[in-house]
Design an enzyme around this catalytic site. Structure first.
Site, PDB file in Angstrom:
ATOM      1  N   TYR A  32      40.495  39.807  37.593  1.00  0.00           N
ATOM      2  CA  TYR A  32      41.605  39.608  37.167  1.00  0.00           C
ATOM      3  C   TYR A  32      41.351  39.580  35.590  1.00  0.00           C
ATOM      4  O   TYR A  32      39.824  39.752  35.279  1.00  0.00           O
ATOM      5  CB  TYR A  32      41.965  37.589  37.393  1.00  0.00           C
ATOM      6  N   LYS A 146      34.454  40.092  37.499  1.00  0.00           N
ATOM      7  CA  LYS A 146      35.236  38.784  36.765  1.00  0.00           C
ATOM      8  C   LYS A 146      36.373  38.691  37.781  1.00  0.00           C
ATOM      9  O   LYS A 146      37.121  38.954  38.225  1.00  0.00           O
ATOM     10  CB  LYS A 146      36.382  39.206  35.665  1.00  0.00           C
ATOM     11  N   GLU A 178      25.566  31.099  31.047  1.00  0.00           N
ATOM     12  CA  GLU A 178      27.317  31.346  30.384  1.00  0.00           C
ATOM     13  C   GLU A 178      27.894  29.766  30.420  1.00  0.00           C
ATOM     14  O   GLU A 178      27.123  29.052  30.897  1.00  0.00           O
ATOM     15  CB  GLU A 178      27.846  32.827  30.435  1.00  0.00           C
ATOM     16  N   LEU A 202      29.026  37.333  33.286  1.00  0.00           N
ATOM     17  CA  LEU A 202      30.293  38.155  32.552  1.00  0.00           C
ATOM     18  C   LEU A 202      30.588  38.039  31.413  1.00  0.00           C
ATOM     19  O   LEU A 202      29.931  37.679  30.554  1.00  0.00           O
ATOM     20  CB  LEU A 202      31.466  37.448  32.853  1.00  0.00           C
TER      21      LEU A 202
HETATM   22  C1  LIG Z   1      36.458  35.520  31.176  1.00  0.00           C
HETATM   23  C2  LIG Z   1      34.586  35.114  31.188  1.00  0.00           C
HETATM   24  C3  LIG Z   1      34.472  35.231  30.360  1.00  0.00           C
HETATM   25  C4  LIG Z   1      34.779  35.632  28.600  1.00  0.00           C
HETATM   26  O1  LIG Z   1      34.855  36.848  28.369  1.00  0.00           O
HETATM   27  P1  LIG Z   1      35.716  37.319  27.016  1.00  0.00           P
HETATM   28  O2  LIG Z   1      36.467  38.683  27.624  1.00  0.00           O
HETATM   29  O3  LIG Z   1      35.506  36.952  26.089  1.00  0.00           O
HETATM   30  O4  LIG Z   1      37.496  36.392  27.183  1.00  0.00           O
HETATM   31  C5  LIG Z   1      32.835  34.598  29.766  1.00  0.00           C
HETATM   32  N1  LIG Z   1      32.449  33.835  31.260  1.00  0.00           N
HETATM   33  C6  LIG Z   1      33.036  33.831  32.028  1.00  0.00           C
HETATM   34  C7  LIG Z   1      32.680  33.218  33.650  1.00  0.00           C
HETATM   35  C8  LIG Z   1      34.447  34.309  32.466  1.00  0.00           C
HETATM   36  O5  LIG Z   1      35.331  34.670  33.665  1.00  0.00           O
END
Ligand SMILES: *Cc1c(COP(=O)(O)O)cnc(C)c1O
Length: 286
Positions: A32, A146, A178, A202
């Protein structure tokens, strides 16, 4: 009336229905994106579409649209839904097939869905910062995808919320990875430090925008693993995501980060990040 995108067609949102044997529903077998909309325009859309296609490819789903076609469809969706500020949620699953762990044989159509969500910028939190907890990272080893499989992330975020916090900062042993849905940064002696983009996190698009901003503005920056101890001793901590932007973290596990207010570098990065939004999407209302 609200509209949604389903397999290339923009239809009434209430008509968008998914089969109970869709592999996204049964296995979380898909990927996603969340795309931020400011002033009716998509921020960092090419980066999001690239990551979407790459995530899908990495699990063997081939999306039957080009990046350009997707962009045009999303633009049409935005226009039809008259969205000014908010998000687009988009996901693709491997498709519908009788339940079996094995990928279905033959060509099945992936299920691609997108819809819009109204939502203002979190101005209050951006100004005063948010609280976080620390929690062990119990997720799998392909956090670079993702994926729709978010149970580890959900459990972490729920735990944070139950302790009155906005985010859970995850760590694998001594190493900070993260947030549950954000990337984590620390600032030490003026240097911005964030985990390198590998299989353990990610690769956030917001993170990459921030890294570029640092380089362009001569703000020292390092992409490397940092420890829980470094986090606890940091001068500043912030997190980043599509919806949270550059979000100060002012308290971790009930202990204030320094004096408990957003730091100088964080505020500078917020300012530069807003400029980047305005470059792409036009002047922001404040
Ligand atoms: C989506 C997400 C992020 C942040 O990514 P962006 O592209 O900056 O929105 C960070 N960590 C995880 C686990 C995510 O799913």
């Amino acid at each position: 009336m609200e509209f949604a995108l389903l397999n290339g067609n923009i239809i009434k949102r209430s008509d968008a229905k998914i089969d109970i044997e869709d592999r996204g529903y049964q296995f979380g077998d898909g990927v996603y994106e969340v795309i931020r909309i400011y002033n009716g325009r998509m921020f960092t859309i090419d980066e999001h579409l690239n990551r979407f296609l790459k995530s899908a490819e990495s699990i063997g789903i081939s999306i039957p649209f080009t990046s350009l076609q997707l962009k045009e469809l999303l633009d049409e969706l935005l226009l039809k839904n008259n969205l000014e500020t908010g998000n687009i949620y988009m996901q693709v699953t491997r498709g519908t097939a009788p339940r079996n762990h094995l990928f279905p044989s033959g060509d099945i159509m992936p299920t691609l869905v997108a819809y819009t969500i109204k939502g203002v910028r979190p101005l209050e939190s951006l100004k005063s910062g948010v609280k976080a907890i620390l929690t062990e990272d119990i997720r799998w080893l392909r956090c670079d995808i993702k994926s729709l499989n978010l149970l580890g992330n959900l459990l972490a975020k729920q735990k944070a919320s139950e302790q009155g916090c906005f985010e859970a900062i995850q760590h694998r042993g001594d190493d900070v990875t993260e947030g549950s849905s954000s990337n984590i940064f620390i600032v030490k002696n003026g240097t911005v430090i964030t985990h390198e983009s590998n299989h353990l996190i990610l690769k956030g698009i917001t993170k990459d925008v921030i890294l570029d901003i640092c380089v362009i503005n001569n703000i020292p920056v390092q992409e490397r693993t940092f420890s829980v101890a470094e986090l606890e001793e940091a001068d500043e901590v912030f997190l980043s995501s599509t919806t949270a932007e550059v979000m100060p973290v002012v308290e971790i596990n009930g202990k204030k980060v320094q004096s408990g207010v957003p730091g100088h570098t964080t505020r500078k990065l917020q300012e530069l990040f807003e400029k980047e939004i305005e470059n792409q999407c036009g002047v922001l209302l404040r």
